[in-house]
Design a protein around this motif. Structure first.
Motif, PDB file in Angstrom:
ATOM      1  N   GLU A 106       0.967  -1.135   0.051  1.00 31.21           N
ATOM      2  CA  GLU A 106      -0.068  -0.140  -0.136  1.00 31.21           C
ATOM      3  C   GLU A 106       1.047   1.148   0.173  1.00 31.21           C
ATOM      4  O   GLU A 106       2.069   1.198   0.389  1.00 31.21           O
ATOM      5  N   ILE A 107       0.323   2.408  -0.504  1.00 28.38           N
ATOM      6  CA  ILE A 107       1.101   3.420  -0.524  1.00 28.38           C
ATOM      7  C   ILE A 107      -0.016   4.622   0.288  1.00 28.38           C
ATOM      8  O   ILE A 107      -0.990   4.666  -0.085  1.00 28.38           O
ATOM      9  N   GLU A 108       0.817   5.273   0.991  1.00 28.36           N
ATOM     10  CA  GLU A 108       0.080   6.463   1.845  1.00 28.36           C
ATOM     11  C   GLU A 108       0.502   7.779   1.313  1.00 28.36           C
ATOM     12  O   GLU A 108       1.764   8.009   1.582  1.00 28.36           O
ATOM     13  N   ILE A 109      -0.283   8.413   0.840  1.00 26.57           N
ATOM     14  CA  ILE A 109       0.200   9.852   0.315  1.00 26.57           C
ATOM     15  C   ILE A 109      -0.450  10.694   1.074  1.00 26.57           C
ATOM     16  O   ILE A 109      -1.818  10.841   1.340  1.00 26.57           O
ATOM     17  N   SER A 118      -4.335  19.549   5.307  1.00 30.72           N
ATOM     18  CA  SER A 118      -3.705  18.265   4.688  1.00 30.72           C
ATOM     19  C   SER A 118      -4.506  17.266   4.408  1.00 30.72           C
ATOM     20  O   SER A 118      -5.684  17.385   5.141  1.00 30.72           O
ATOM     21  N   TYR A 119      -4.336  16.363   3.505  1.00 33.37           N
ATOM     22  CA  TYR A 119      -5.325  15.153   3.318  1.00 33.37           C
ATOM     23  C   TYR A 119      -4.350  13.926   3.134  1.00 33.37           C
ATOM     24  O   TYR A 119      -3.200  14.080   2.521  1.00 33.37           O
ATOM     25  N   THR A 120      -4.827  12.724   3.545  1.00 35.65           N
ATOM     26  CA  THR A 120      -4.122  11.446   3.686  1.00 35.65           C
ATOM     27  C   THR A 120      -5.061  10.649   2.862  1.00 35.65           C
ATOM     28  O   THR A 120      -6.052  10.340   3.008  1.00 35.65           O
ATOM     29  N   ILE A 121      -4.082   9.859   1.923  1.00 37.03           N
ATOM     30  CA  ILE A 121      -4.893   8.923   1.281  1.00 37.03           C
ATOM     31  C   ILE A 121      -4.153   7.563   1.037  1.00 37.03           C
ATOM     32  O   ILE A 121      -2.792   7.852   1.245  1.00 37.03           O
ATOM     33  N   ARG A 122      -4.778   6.268   1.097  1.00 35.41           N
ATOM     34  CA  ARG A 122      -3.890   5.066   1.527  1.00 35.41           C
ATOM     35  C   ARG A 122      -4.617   4.222   0.534  1.00 35.41           C
ATOM     36  O   ARG A 122      -5.776   3.728   0.732  1.00 35.41           O
ATOM     37  N   LYS A 123      -4.013   3.656  -0.499  1.00 37.82           N
ATOM     38  CA  LYS A 123      -4.341   2.627  -1.408  1.00 37.82           C
ATOM     39  C   LYS A 123      -3.626   1.704  -1.799  1.00 37.82           C
ATOM     40  O   LYS A 123      -2.259   1.841  -1.775  1.00 37.82           O
ATOM     41  N   THR A 124      -4.074   0.455  -2.195  1.00 37.78           N
ATOM     42  CA  THR A 124      -3.286  -0.931  -2.488  1.00 37.78           C
ATOM     43  C   THR A 124      -2.599  -0.475  -3.832  1.00 37.78           C
ATOM     44  O   THR A 124      -3.564  -0.340  -4.629  1.00 37.78           O
ATOM     45  N   ILE A 125      -1.559  -0.722  -4.129  1.00 33.85           N
ATOM     46  CA  ILE A 125      -0.918  -0.809  -5.337  1.00 33.85           C
ATOM     47  C   ILE A 125      -0.436  -1.980  -5.825  1.00 33.85           C
ATOM     48  O   ILE A 125      -0.115  -2.114  -7.228  1.00 33.85           O
ATOM     49  N   ALA A 126      -0.256  -2.847  -5.200  1.00 32.91           N
ATOM     50  CA  ALA A 126       0.258  -4.064  -5.600  1.00 32.91           C
ATOM     51  C   ALA A 126      -0.089  -5.222  -4.882  1.00 32.91           C
ATOM     52  O   ALA A 126      -0.072  -5.084  -3.574  1.00 32.91           O
ATOM     53  N   LYS A 127      -0.672  -6.210  -5.433  1.00 34.90           N
ATOM     54  CA  LYS A 127      -0.747  -7.562  -4.545  1.00 34.90           C
ATOM     55  C   LYS A 127      -0.280  -8.763  -5.085  1.00 34.90           C
ATOM     56  O   LYS A 127       0.271  -8.948  -6.227  1.00 34.90           O
ATOM     57  N   GLU A 128       0.471  -9.543  -4.125  1.00 34.62           N
ATOM     58  CA  GLU A 128       1.108 -10.703  -4.445  1.00 34.62           C
ATOM     59  C   GLU A 128       2.453 -10.314  -5.418  1.00 34.62           C
ATOM     60  O   GLU A 128       2.636 -10.936  -6.401  1.00 34.62           O
ATOM     61  N   LEU A 129       3.202  -9.708  -4.776  1.00 36.44           N
ATOM     62  CA  LEU A 129       4.439  -9.100  -5.603  1.00 36.44           C
ATOM     63  C   LEU A 129       5.422 -10.002  -5.530  1.00 36.44           C
ATOM     64  O   LEU A 129       6.174 -10.376  -4.291  1.00 36.44           O
ATOM     65  N   LYS A 130       5.966 -10.813  -6.380  1.00 37.01           N
ATOM     66  CA  LYS A 130       7.015 -11.816  -6.566  1.00 37.01           C
ATOM     67  C   LYS A 130       8.355 -11.174  -6.240  1.00 37.01           C
ATOM     68  O   LYS A 130       8.663 -10.007  -6.488  1.00 37.01           O
ATOM     69  N   THR A 178       2.325  20.260  -1.475  1.00 39.34           N
ATOM     70  CA  THR A 178       3.672  19.571  -1.044  1.00 39.34           C
ATOM     71  C   THR A 178       2.991  18.001  -0.644  1.00 39.34           C
ATOM     72  O   THR A 178       2.117  18.025  -0.364  1.00 39.34           O
ATOM     73  N   ASN A 179       3.976  17.038  -1.012  1.00 37.91           N
ATOM     74  CA  ASN A 179       3.416  15.767  -0.786  1.00 37.91           C
ATOM     75  C   ASN A 179       4.631  14.835  -0.125  1.00 37.91           C
ATOM     76  O   ASN A 179       5.651  15.311  -0.137  1.00 37.91           O
ATOM     77  N   LYS A 180       3.983  13.929   0.780  1.00 39.07           N
ATOM     78  CA  LYS A 180       4.918  13.140   1.425  1.00 39.07           C
ATOM     79  C   LYS A 180       4.472  11.596   1.285  1.00 39.07           C
ATOM     80  O   LYS A 180       3.163  11.531   1.519  1.00 39.07           O
ATOM     81  N   GLU A 181       5.322  10.621   0.986  1.00 37.26           N
ATOM     82  CA  GLU A 181       4.680   9.110   0.736  1.00 37.26           C
ATOM     83  C   GLU A 181       5.480   8.349   1.680  1.00 37.26           C
ATOM     84  O   GLU A 181       6.662   8.631   1.916  1.00 37.26           O
ATOM     85  N   ARG A 182       4.928   7.108   1.864  1.00 34.36           N
ATOM     86  CA  ARG A 182       5.426   5.963   2.307  1.00 34.36           C
ATOM     87  C   ARG A 182       4.887   4.655   1.919  1.00 34.36           C
ATOM     88  O   ARG A 182       3.828   4.917   1.622  1.00 34.36           O
ATOM     89  N   LEU A 183       5.679   3.757   1.911  1.00 37.54           N
ATOM     90  CA  LEU A 183       4.947   2.209   1.649  1.00 37.54           C
ATOM     91  C   LEU A 183       4.781   1.746   2.877  1.00 37.54           C
ATOM     92  O   LEU A 183       5.461   1.593   3.949  1.00 37.54           O
ATOM     93  N   ILE A 184       3.531   0.670   2.838  1.00 38.75           N
ATOM     94  CA  ILE A 184       3.238   0.137   3.812  1.00 38.75           C
ATOM     95  C   ILE A 184       3.136  -1.569   3.303  1.00 38.75           C
ATOM     96  O   ILE A 184       2.249  -1.765   2.234  1.00 38.75           O
ATOM     97  N   ILE A 185       3.763  -2.616   4.019  1.00 43.87           N
ATOM     98  CA  ILE A 185       3.901  -3.566   3.245  1.00 43.87           C
ATOM     99  C   ILE A 185       3.282  -4.888   4.270  1.00 43.87           C
ATOM    100  O   ILE A 185       3.866  -4.857   5.284  1.00 43.87           O
ATOM    101  N   HIS A 186       2.627  -5.679   3.505  1.00 38.59           N
ATOM    102  CA  HIS A 186       1.858  -6.577   4.420  1.00 38.59           C
ATOM    103  C   HIS A 186       2.303  -8.178   4.012  1.00 38.59           C
ATOM    104  O   HIS A 186       2.449  -8.196   2.621  1.00 38.59           O
TER     105      HIS A 186
END
Length: 187
Positions: A99-102, A146-158, A179-187
């Motif tokens: 997931e990416i959180e922007i 500020s606004y925060t959005i969190r979306k799934t960008i990849a599933k089952e990434l080999k 301006t923006n700030k991003e981070r990845l959330i990995i499950h």
């Protein structure tokens, strides 16, 4: 569908379960311990916390995903911001979900006459859209900064694979730039 557990997770579960089983069995064999239930409960709680900490540590070393070529474009006709890029699994194990959180911030909030060294963390936190919804704040004169959005960008990434993505965020009409700030959330 693949699981996000690796061989290290299963080995960890097995070792902790064996240690818990052995400690319970050893406690039950002792005749000089009067209240064995409290010892068993303590062992179980310790095993539970050890399991949580070890899974976090294993995930840190086995799930490695990086963000590549992130760019953003504002489209006035759609009143939105598109974030485009790709994610790559640089680890040796598959990842279940990425997931990416922007978070986007209003550039216009800098015009309040404060120096660049003054902290705005408290006001930024309580002016965030999600926090305002949570507390039921409905003052229409104060606009969120500020606004925060969190979306799934990849599933089952080999392992070793890359996947491109595009995420759209509605552009707030009261913003004076962003301006923006991003981070990845990995499950």
């Amino acid at each position: 569908m693949s699981t996000s557990f690796t061989i290290w997770h299963y080995l960890d579960f097995l070792l902790i379960a064996m240690a818990l089983t052995w400690s319970i069995w050893y406690t039950l064999q002792q005749n000089d311990i009067p209240k064995k239930g409290s010892f068993i409960a303590t062992y179980s709680v310790i095993a539970f916390f050890l399991l949580i900490l070890s899974v976090i540590a294993i995930n840190t070393y086995t799930k490695k995903v990086i963000l590549l070529n992130l760019s953003n474009k504002r489209f006035l006709s759609a009143e939105s911001i598109f974030f485009m890029g790709s994610v790559r699994n640089t680890g040796n194990y598959d990842v279940g979900e990425v997931e990416i959180e922007i978070k986007i911030f209003d550039k216009g909030t800098k015009k309040q006459g404060r120096t660049s060294f003054e902290s705005t963390a408290f006001s930024d936190y309580y002016n965030d859209t999600d926090i305002r919804k949570l507390f039921g704040y409905k003052n229409e004169k104060v606009k969120p900064v500020s606004y925060t959005i969190r979306k799934t960008i990849a599933k089952e990434l080999k392992a070793g694979h890359t996947k491109p993505f595009t995420v759209s965020i509605d552009y707030p009409s009261h913003f004076q730039g962003y301006t923006n700030k991003e981070r990845l959330i990995i499950h």
